[in-house]
Design an enzyme around this catalytic site. Sequence first.
Site, PDB file in Angstrom:
ATOM      1  N   HIS A  72      32.133  44.951   2.119  1.00 50.69           N
ATOM      2  CA  HIS A  72      32.129  45.338   0.705  1.00 50.69           C
ATOM      3  C   HIS A  72      33.517  45.821   0.300  1.00 50.69           C
ATOM      4  O   HIS A  72      34.096  46.676   0.965  1.00 50.69           O
ATOM      5  CB  HIS A  72      31.111  46.464   0.469  1.00 50.69           C
ATOM      6  CG  HIS A  72      29.718  45.967   0.267  1.00 50.69           C
ATOM      7  ND1 HIS A  72      28.829  46.579  -0.582  1.00 50.69           N
ATOM      8  CD2 HIS A  72      29.068  44.912   0.799  1.00 50.69           C
ATOM      9  CE1 HIS A  72      27.687  45.910  -0.584  1.00 50.69           C
ATOM     10  NE2 HIS A  72      27.788  44.903   0.259  1.00 50.69           N
ATOM     11  N   TYR A 202      26.578  53.916  -7.671  1.00 50.65           N
ATOM     12  CA  TYR A 202      26.376  55.368  -7.711  1.00 50.65           C
ATOM     13  C   TYR A 202      26.221  55.740  -9.186  1.00 50.65           C
ATOM     14  O   TYR A 202      27.166  55.602  -9.967  1.00 50.65           O
ATOM     15  CB  TYR A 202      27.588  56.104  -7.137  1.00 50.65           C
ATOM     16  CG  TYR A 202      27.746  56.002  -5.638  1.00 50.65           C
ATOM     17  CD1 TYR A 202      28.273  54.863  -5.037  1.00 50.65           C
ATOM     18  CD2 TYR A 202      27.372  57.071  -4.821  1.00 50.65           C
ATOM     19  CE1 TYR A 202      28.420  54.781  -3.657  1.00 50.65           C
ATOM     20  CE2 TYR A 202      27.521  56.988  -3.436  1.00 50.65           C
ATOM     21  CZ  TYR A 202      28.042  55.843  -2.869  1.00 50.65           C
ATOM     22  OH  TYR A 202      28.177  55.762  -1.501  1.00 50.65           O
ATOM     23  N   PRO A 294      25.044  63.168   2.107  1.00 50.46           N
ATOM     24  CA  PRO A 294      25.203  61.709   2.321  1.00 50.46           C
ATOM     25  C   PRO A 294      25.961  60.997   1.195  1.00 50.46           C
ATOM     26  O   PRO A 294      26.300  59.829   1.337  1.00 50.46           O
ATOM     27  CB  PRO A 294      23.765  61.203   2.414  1.00 50.46           C
ATOM     28  CG  PRO A 294      22.958  62.209   1.693  1.00 50.46           C
ATOM     29  CD  PRO A 294      23.644  63.521   1.892  1.00 50.46           C
ATOM     30  N   LYS A 298      29.811  59.681   4.919  1.00 54.11           N
ATOM     31  CA  LYS A 298      30.805  60.079   5.928  1.00 54.11           C
ATOM     32  C   LYS A 298      30.203  60.435   7.280  1.00 54.11           C
ATOM     33  O   LYS A 298      30.917  60.474   8.281  1.00 54.11           O
ATOM     34  CB  LYS A 298      31.591  61.306   5.418  1.00 54.11           C
ATOM     35  CG  LYS A 298      32.542  60.972   4.296  1.00 54.11           C
ATOM     36  CD  LYS A 298      33.657  60.074   4.765  1.00 54.11           C
ATOM     37  CE  LYS A 298      34.085  59.110   3.690  1.00 54.11           C
ATOM     38  NZ  LYS A 298      34.742  57.928   4.200  1.00 54.11           N
TER      39      LYS A 298
END
Length: 392
Positions: A72, A202, A294, A298
């Site tokens: 991605h 997001y 989350p 990471k």
Amino acid sequence: MRTTVGIIGAGPAGLLLARLLHNAGIDSVVLEGRDRAYVEHRQRAGILEQGTVDVLRAAGAGERMDREGLPHEGIELRFAGRRHRVDFPALTGGRSVMVYAQTEVCKDLIALQLADGGPLLFEAEALAVEGAGTDRPRVRFRHGGPDGAEDVLECEYVVGCDGFRGVSRAAVPGGRAFERTYPYGWLGILADVAPSHDELVYARHDRGFALLSMRSPSVSRLYLQVPADTDPDSWSDDEIWAELERRFETRDGWTLDRGPITQKSVTPMRSYVHEPMRHGRLFLAGDAAHIVPPTGAKGLNLAVGDVVTLARALVHRAEKGSDELLDAYSATCLRRVWQAERFSYDMTTLLHPAPGATPFDDRLQLARLDRFASSRAAATDLAEAYTGFPIG
Ligand code: APR
Ligand code: PHB
């Protein structure tokens, strides 16, 4: 039992460390409290940084990742009906990420370990780490379930890769914990439906945060912000899809495809760091030492950085007889850990309307998001952090 490096935990940290040590000719034993099925099916992370991808390939554990993983080159930020793509290679000089679940990373590493690695004992629960401050540390463990026999693993070094609820952190005396909890969590689902977007989305909506991710071209992974103590079964499938649709709404009429939900769970949100990450011959790595919310993806990547740093130090000790890198382990890891904590905290507070947030707080979040959409400098900071901080 005796070995050079006793590893507690067969999550990404413990399994990768065993592989790196094996490749360097250093023997180890992995003690995992649960069974193989639990480790291989525990749904958690899904994003591998460029550095993690490189490490897995170099360790000989990247073949299926390269075949089945999804490279991605960006993510979409969605807010106030707007859509803004963050272009990773353009902002970082060519870096990207790989969508490949930690369940698959663990399956690949377990297969390698069982094929030609050292002992990997499932249902072997470590009860205590003893003698960490001496040159003969040992792990007392029970093998074969709750009624199994107790045994002792004598080691030269012990590495606690046993996650946040393991036993190793308690064997570091006088440590200091830095912690923040959040008044919300994520309700996560797996669904048998093709992802409605080809990259991660997001979304910050006045009703709450939502994330569109994926596991394959036919399996979607989605999350929505819920109160911290939410029971996943209190949400029907239709209610989940309807709420996700509201939070992903855009001015251009984008639509979210639905499908059968095959898994539902609630993840709490926590930031946590334990200092130091070492006591004598005991080293902490991964979630045993630190936790990130989350939002920044990471967790697994920090675990990889810790064990790469530790493997380098153990090889240096074996080849040069010097403890120099072992002595620097904790400080070296913590510098990268705190950068990831900062990024994960920023992404979390940027995208989640918190209970009790004021209209001022809402406008502040929108202004911060607008800044990522309008400033190359701001977007570069996000892209550099998301694709990964240098290891070591
Ligand atoms: N004895 C033996 N094994 C134990 C014990 C114990 N006393 N306690 C915990 N374990 C095992 C757990 O069963 C688990 O398999 O240790 C393992 C810890 O694995 P993780 O929790 O996945 O931690 P880590 O390897 O550090 O991975 C960190 O990877 O899963 C992703 O994003 C996730 O942040 C997480 C990251
Ligand atoms: C996931 O696919 O599980 C995932 C992706 C990105 C995140 C968190 C989780 O920030």
